[in-house]
Scaffold this motif. Structure first.
Motif, PDB file in Angstrom:
ATOM      1  N   ILE A 164      -2.149  -6.155  24.665  1.00 52.11           N
ATOM      2  CA  ILE A 164      -1.411  -6.802  23.579  1.00 52.11           C
ATOM      3  C   ILE A 164       0.068  -6.930  23.950  1.00 52.11           C
ATOM      4  N   THR A 165       0.584  -5.989  24.737  1.00 52.07           N
ATOM      5  CA  THR A 165       1.967  -6.120  25.198  1.00 52.07           C
ATOM      6  C   THR A 165       2.094  -7.278  26.174  1.00 52.07           C
ATOM      7  N   LEU A 170       3.942 -12.867  26.998  1.00 52.00           N
ATOM      8  CA  LEU A 170       3.661 -14.184  27.564  1.00 52.00           C
ATOM      9  C   LEU A 170       3.785 -15.270  26.499  1.00 52.00           C
ATOM     10  N   VAL A 171       3.223 -15.022  25.330  1.00 49.62           N
ATOM     11  CA  VAL A 171       3.239 -16.020  24.248  1.00 49.62           C
ATOM     12  C   VAL A 171       4.598 -16.062  23.558  1.00 49.62           C
ATOM     13  N   GLY A 172       5.182 -14.891  23.320  1.00 50.82           N
ATOM     14  CA  GLY A 172       6.463 -14.842  22.628  1.00 50.82           C
ATOM     15  C   GLY A 172       6.397 -14.146  21.286  1.00 50.82           C
ATOM     16  N   ILE A 173       5.529 -13.132  21.156  1.00 53.11           N
ATOM     17  CA  ILE A 173       5.423 -12.343  19.928  1.00 53.11           C
ATOM     18  C   ILE A 173       6.386 -11.157  20.030  1.00 53.11           C
ATOM     19  N   PRO A 174       7.340 -11.036  19.107  1.00 54.26           N
ATOM     20  CA  PRO A 174       8.296  -9.926  19.169  1.00 54.26           C
ATOM     21  C   PRO A 174       7.598  -8.569  19.124  1.00 54.26           C
ATOM     22  N   GLU A 175       8.194  -7.597  19.783  1.00 47.97           N
ATOM     23  CA  GLU A 175       7.596  -6.264  19.871  1.00 47.97           C
ATOM     24  C   GLU A 175       7.355  -5.659  18.491  1.00 47.97           C
ATOM     25  N   ALA A 176       8.278  -5.884  17.568  1.00 48.40           N
ATOM     26  CA  ALA A 176       8.152  -5.286  16.234  1.00 48.40           C
ATOM     27  C   ALA A 176       6.940  -5.804  15.474  1.00 48.40           C
ATOM     28  N   ASP A 177       6.453  -6.984  15.841  1.00 52.84           N
ATOM     29  CA  ASP A 177       5.336  -7.593  15.113  1.00 52.84           C
ATOM     30  C   ASP A 177       3.964  -7.235  15.689  1.00 52.84           C
ATOM     31  N   ARG A 178       3.921  -6.596  16.839  1.00 53.23           N
ATOM     32  CA  ARG A 178       2.635  -6.380  17.504  1.00 53.23           C
ATOM     33  C   ARG A 178       1.688  -5.450  16.752  1.00 53.23           C
ATOM     34  N   PRO A 179       2.188  -4.401  16.076  1.00 49.75           N
ATOM     35  CA  PRO A 179       1.257  -3.582  15.280  1.00 49.75           C
ATOM     36  C   PRO A 179       0.542  -4.392  14.199  1.00 49.75           C
ATOM     37  N   ARG A 180       1.205  -5.405  13.646  1.00 48.85           N
ATOM     38  CA  ARG A 180       0.556  -6.244  12.631  1.00 48.85           C
ATOM     39  C   ARG A 180      -0.601  -7.018  13.258  1.00 48.85           C
ATOM     40  N   TRP A 181      -0.435  -7.480  14.490  1.00 52.56           N
ATOM     41  CA  TRP A 181      -1.509  -8.202  15.175  1.00 52.56           C
ATOM     42  C   TRP A 181      -2.695  -7.281  15.442  1.00 52.56           C
ATOM     43  N   ARG A 182      -2.404  -6.021  15.730  1.00 48.53           N
ATOM     44  CA  ARG A 182      -3.490  -5.060  15.905  1.00 48.53           C
ATOM     45  C   ARG A 182      -4.297  -4.948  14.620  1.00 48.53           C
ATOM     46  N   VAL A 207      -1.088 -16.456   9.337  1.00 50.43           N
ATOM     47  CA  VAL A 207      -0.642 -17.849   9.411  1.00 50.43           C
ATOM     48  C   VAL A 207       0.814 -17.967   8.982  1.00 50.43           C
ATOM     49  N   GLY A 208       1.196 -17.241   7.931  1.00 49.17           N
ATOM     50  CA  GLY A 208       2.586 -17.260   7.486  1.00 49.17           C
ATOM     51  C   GLY A 208       3.514 -16.698   8.544  1.00 49.17           C
ATOM     52  N   HIS A 209       3.090 -15.639   9.185  1.00 48.20           N
ATOM     53  CA  HIS A 209       3.899 -15.024  10.250  1.00 48.20           C
ATOM     54  C   HIS A 209       4.126 -16.002  11.397  1.00 48.20           C
ATOM     55  N   ILE A 210       3.079 -16.683  11.840  1.00 52.07           N
ATOM     56  CA  ILE A 210       3.231 -17.623  12.958  1.00 52.07           C
ATOM     57  C   ILE A 210       4.126 -18.787  12.558  1.00 52.07           C
ATOM     58  N   SER A 211       3.974 -19.272  11.342  1.00 48.09           N
ATOM     59  CA  SER A 211       4.826 -20.368  10.865  1.00 48.09           C
ATOM     60  C   SER A 211       6.297 -19.964  10.892  1.00 48.09           C
ATOM     61  N   ASP A 212       6.586 -18.731  10.451  1.00 46.61           N
ATOM     62  CA  ASP A 212       7.965 -18.235  10.480  1.00 46.61           C
ATOM     63  C   ASP A 212       8.470 -18.094  11.917  1.00 46.61           C
ATOM     64  N   LEU A 213       7.583 -17.625  12.795  1.00 44.36           N
ATOM     65  CA  LEU A 213       7.956 -17.431  14.191  1.00 44.36           C
ATOM     66  C   LEU A 213       8.268 -18.770  14.866  1.00 44.36           C
ATOM     67  N   ALA A 222      13.015 -19.705  23.997  1.00 40.83           N
ATOM     68  CA  ALA A 222      12.934 -18.635  24.992  1.00 40.83           C
ATOM     69  C   ALA A 222      12.001 -19.073  26.110  1.00 40.83           C
ATOM     70  N   ASP A 223      11.891 -18.241  27.126  1.00 44.43           N
ATOM     71  CA  ASP A 223      11.012 -18.540  28.247  1.00 44.43           C
ATOM     72  C   ASP A 223       9.628 -17.978  27.940  1.00 44.43           C
ATOM     73  N   ASP A 224       8.921 -18.640  27.021  1.00 46.28           N
ATOM     74  CA  ASP A 224       7.594 -18.179  26.644  1.00 46.28           C
ATOM     75  C   ASP A 224       6.710 -19.372  26.285  1.00 46.28           C
ATOM     76  N   LEU A 225       5.423 -19.085  26.100  1.00 45.23           N
ATOM     77  CA  LEU A 225       4.462 -20.149  25.806  1.00 45.23           C
ATOM     78  C   LEU A 225       4.733 -20.807  24.471  1.00 45.23           C
ATOM     79  N   LEU A 226       5.155 -20.040  23.491  1.00 44.55           N
ATOM     80  CA  LEU A 226       5.401 -20.604  22.170  1.00 44.55           C
ATOM     81  C   LEU A 226       6.486 -21.681  22.231  1.00 44.55           C
ATOM     82  N   THR A 227       7.546 -21.433  22.973  1.00 46.47           N
ATOM     83  CA  THR A 227       8.595 -22.440  23.121  1.00 46.47           C
ATOM     84  C   THR A 227       8.045 -23.693  23.777  1.00 46.47           C
TER      85      THR A 227
END
Length: 423
Positions: A164-165, A170-182, A207-213, A222-227
């Motif tokens: 998950i890290t 790679l995608v661009g998910i902030p570290e603080a949000d990763r426990p929510r994805w778990r 879905v709301g989280h991704i929209s905000d991101l 940033a240098d990530d897939l989401l960008t």
């Protein structure tokens, strides 16, 4: 050729099948290679393809499609409605879970796949290796501190955090949000998630989280897939819609950590339960790149593919699959088919000595072959190699038969993996 199987449909929730899927599906393969099964959310039984040859045929034949809307005369809306009811997913969020790259066919599938495929090429994955190794070493540094009474849960503190890290960075998910994805991952892949309404809140939050991101990334690229996805959307809107962008993030993050986490967990459990194979690997770490193929064949957590729908009458394994009927390719049965593998139930880390070849179907086959296969292989190789080097006394804290597995049909997942790290 022959019509539908005359045997009673198999219940994929059968406790015996859930407890020992390798032997269970191997028996089914030998007794009735093309057979019927009951699946939650389906009015009619589906077909199961279990022999290696038949599984490969279903996955490579483009007359089988992932989206039932591409089958003339099929009421795809009704199929989806029943699926949503069975899984408790709100109708308005269906497109984010069932209209992504995994569900698309033909030109749409290629369009979506090409948007992200460059990030998963062997060359790009190799460039990620130093970072994967660093994350793995750091997790090993922290492992002893997680132990209670000498026992650490390797799923919670190693097998999950590593992939998950990696995929989040790679995608661009902030570290603080990763426990929510778990947490969302657990909800979407558990039996509890099949209760009516159980997934409404997790899906809405995700879905709301991704929209905000996405909104944040527009102002802070940033240098990530989401960008990269945002650029594809904003500069060439015909290549990617808003919903497809959200769906792609959901797919990449879930597919990029859930399956790899359980591949690592299942592999560690298998090695610790087979001391002869563990000793060979410890004695010769150079076997590891080839051994990864055996790990995927024997320890993959994915036992069956998404449904494929026949666009016309198609013969598979001596049975005619009628237009509109659904087929599931049973990977665990194919990967233990004695017609293709000698002594298939034996766990043998030297079975595939050439790491450049792949004879198993653990990552699928054909157009929908796993996009992240190279990354999953690398993470498994680094994880297992580092773990065995750092903890020479690693062993199971309970007998192998007492490991707690989640009773989810077509998945082979450990709820936890209790180990002792030292002598």
């Amino acid at each position: 050729m022959s019509g539908p199987s005359t045997t009673c449909p198999i219940d994929l929730r059968d406790p015996g099948l859930l407890a020992d899927p390798i032997r269970g599906f191997s028996r089914i393969r030998e007794e009735s290679p093309m057979t019927r099964a009951l699946l939650a959310g389906r009015d009619a039984p589906i077909w199961l393809a279990t022999r290696y040859e038949d599984v490969a045929a279903v996955l490579s034949d483009q007359r089988f499609v992932n989206d039932p809307a591409n089958v003339p005369g099929v009421d795809a809306a009704a199929i989806r409605e029943r699926m949503l009811e069975a899984r408790g997913i709100p109708r308005e969020y269906a497109r984010y879970l069932f209209e992504g790259v995994l569900d698309a066919d033909g030109a749409d599938h290629l369009r979506l796949r090409r948007l992200v495929s460059r990030a998963f090429t062997p060359r790009h994955v190799q460039a990620l290796r130093p970072r994967v190794e660093k994350i793995t070493e750091e997790l090993c540094d922290r492992l002893p501190g997680t132990a209670e009474h000498g026992v650490a849960d390797l799923m919670e503190h190693f097998a999950y955090p590593l992939p998950i890290t990696v995929i989040s960075e790679l995608v661009g998910i902030p570290e603080a949000d990763r426990p929510r994805w778990r947490a969302w991952g657990r909800a979407l892949t558990s039996l509890a998630g099949m209760r009516p309404g159980a997934l409404a809140e997790p899906v809405r939050e995700m879905v709301g989280h991704i929209s905000d991101l996405i909104a944040h990334r527009r102002g802070h690229p940033a240098d990530d897939l989401l960008t990269g996805l945002i650029r594809a959307h904003d500069e060439q809107g015909d290549r990617l819609t808003d919903a497809e962008m959200i769906t792609m993030v959901v797919t990449l993050v879930f597919a990029g950590h859930e399956t790899t986490a359980h591949l690592i967990g299942n592999t560690v459990a298998a090695l610790l339960a087979h001391p002869d194979q563990l000793a060979r690997l410890r004695a010769d770490p150079g076997l590891l790149p080839g051994a990864v193929h055996e790990f995927v064949r024997r320890c993959s957590p994915i036992h069956g593919t998404r449904l494929r729908y026949a666009t016309e009458d198609i013969e598979v394994g001596g049975v005619t699959i009628r237009r509109g009927e659904a087929v599931m390719a049973v990977l665990v049965a194919a990967n233990h088919d004695p017609r293709h593998f000698a002594d298939p139930e034996r766990f043998d880390i030297t079975r595939q000595p050439d790491p450049r070849r792949e004879t198993h179907l653990g990552f699928g086959h054909g157009p929908h072959y796993c996009l992240g296969a190279a990354l999953a292989r690398q993470e498994a190789e680094v994880a297992i190699g580092t773990l065995l080097r750092r903890f020479p006394g690693l062993r199971l804290a309970v007998p192998p038969e007492r490991l707690d597995r989640q009773p989810v049909p077509m998945f082979w997942r450990l709820a936890r993996l209790p180990v002792r790290l030292g002598p």
